[in-house]
Structures are given as C-alpha cells and as structure tokens.
Design an enzyme around this catalytic site. Structure first.
Site: not given
Length: 271
Positions: A56, A74, A79
């Site tokens: 990640e 995305d 995020t």
C-alpha cells in the site's frame, strides 16, 4: 509515502464496513488437529502490518502512514491513513465519526457533513483545500492514531482472522484473507472478499473441511488474482505473485521469519 505504481491497490467502492462475512456456511475447525499459528498473535500481526504497508505504501514503516493522505486518481477520492481509508468508500467517514465521538471538536470534525456528501464518489466538495493538512495535524494525536487502529481491526483485520480460523488456515492464510479484504472490501459484488472465497471453495476444500491447506490457499490466490484483474487499478498482481505465492510455495504457513518478497518490483525483508 505511497509511490505512484499503476497497480496501487484500493478496495471496491462502498465497502459494507463491519458487515458479517457472507461467504457461505462456516465449518468448525477439527479439534483433533493442532492449532495453527494465528495472525492476531502480536508478533504475527506486526508482520501483517508490514506486508500490507509494503504493497500500500512501498514501505515497511506502517506507523509512519497515520499522516498519509492523497488522491491517487482511482475514483475513491482521498486515500489516507494506515490502511488506505477512502473518502469515497465509507470507511473514512466511519473513522472520522469514531474520532469525533471520542474527541468532540477535533480538527476533522468540521468535515463530517462534507464526508457524508462525497461518500460513494471521488468528489472533494467541501474538503478542499484544508482537509489534507488537517488530516496530517490530526495524525499527530494519539487518539486519532488509536481510532485508525481500531477501525482497521473492526472492519478488516478481525473479520479476516475470524474467517481464517473457522476455515482452519494458519497465519499465512489469515493474512491472504486480510489483504483481500483491505483491497476488495466485503460487499456483495463479484470481486468482494466473500465472492473470492466462494470461487476458491468451488475449486478446493478448506482444512476445516478436510482439504489440504496449500491446495486451498492456491485456489484462493487464483480467485484473488482473477478479482484483481477485473479492475485496471488492481491489474498489477505482484502483491500476490511475488509475495503471498512465494510464502505458499515455501509452505511457510505460519509466516515465520525470515521473510523475503517483492511488490511492484521492490524487494523487502523481515528478519
């Protein structure tokens, strides 16, 4: 800080946070067999955090990721944090709600109306320009760090370990479940964790059902790779091919150290 790999992993939109696993009937682990190592052992859990962080965040230093935040393009909005909580997939909203309950008036509380509005989309409406800087400020607060830990466990880690124990798989298998839930969530779509597990069960039995653990894990990873390839953002499957598959081939079912693996071409080692 996460590197801009084209295969940067993200979970499916609208994760059903905290939902019960819907992967079919559970079968009790046979008492006659020795209990495999569990991923919730503190030392094994630390390994799991590092393994996920390598994929990640391109780093083993998972605790440095409390402050991480960016839009990686995305379709999930922002995020952020140790497990990639997303403003578009509900888990970030639940995290900030938890933080607000524990510490009313915190620096992120004012963004709750906006987070509710953008949930399910990639919109930044009501979040820009101050949200990223305020997230990083909040990440200095141990209360927010603990909230991230607790939501990670409630939504992702604990359900994966519970299901893994029911299936009779050891620490490695439980980790493959955890990593799959982190990326795909456990919603009702065809690429969710529950659907991946059902595809695996159509090919192999779990140890709890009398099956061979390595055979089952390979079936699960086959199903996981299929799910990853259904979405462009997940099309780089190296976190399976050059990491989890390596441990399975070596029959390291308890995730014993030393561990060596690669993700997106980068090499990692835990001694």
């Amino acid at each position: 800080m996460r590197t801009p790999h084209t295969g940067t992993s993200r979970r499916t939109l609208l994760v059903l946070a905290g939902a019960a696993l819907v992967a079919g009937p559970l079968v009790a682990v046979q008492a006659a067999t020795a209990s495999p190592a569990a991923l919730d052992d503190p030392a094994k859990k630390e390994i799991a955090m590092k393994l996920v962080s390598s994929a990640e965040n391109s780093s083993l230093d998972w605790k440095a990721q409390y402050k991480y935040i960016e839009d990686i393009g995305d379709g999930r909005g922002y995020t952020a944090g140790i497990i990639g909580f997303c403003s578009g997939t509900h888990d970030m909203l639940e995290l900030v709600e938890l933080y607000a309950r524990r510490k009313p008036g915190n620096v992120l509380a004012k963004y709750l109306p906006a987070l509710r509005e953008v949930d399910g989309s990639d919109s930044h409406d009501g979040l820009d320009p101050g949200f990223p800087a305020d997230w990083r400020r909040a990440a200095q607060d141990t209360a927010f760090q603990q909230a991230q830990n607790d939501e990670r466990d409630r939504v992702y880690f604990d359900p994966a370990v519970r299901q893994g124990k029911s299936d009779g798989i050891g620490a490695l298998g439980q980790f493959t479940y955890y990593d799959a839930i982190v990326m795909h969530g456990d919603g009702g779509d065809s690429t969710s964790f529950g659907s991946i597990r059902r595809r695996a069960l159509a090919k192999a039995r779990t140890p709890a059902q009398g099956g061979d653990e390595v055979t089952y894990l390979n079936a699960f990873l086959d199903a996981r790779v299929w799910a990853m390839k259904q979405e462009e953002a997940h099309s780089d499957t190296s976190r399976v091919d050059t990491a989890q598959r390596v441990f399975v081939r070596r029959r390291n079912l308890n995730l014993d150290t030393p561990l060596d693996w690669k993700v997106y071409g980068d090499s990692y080692h835990i001694g």
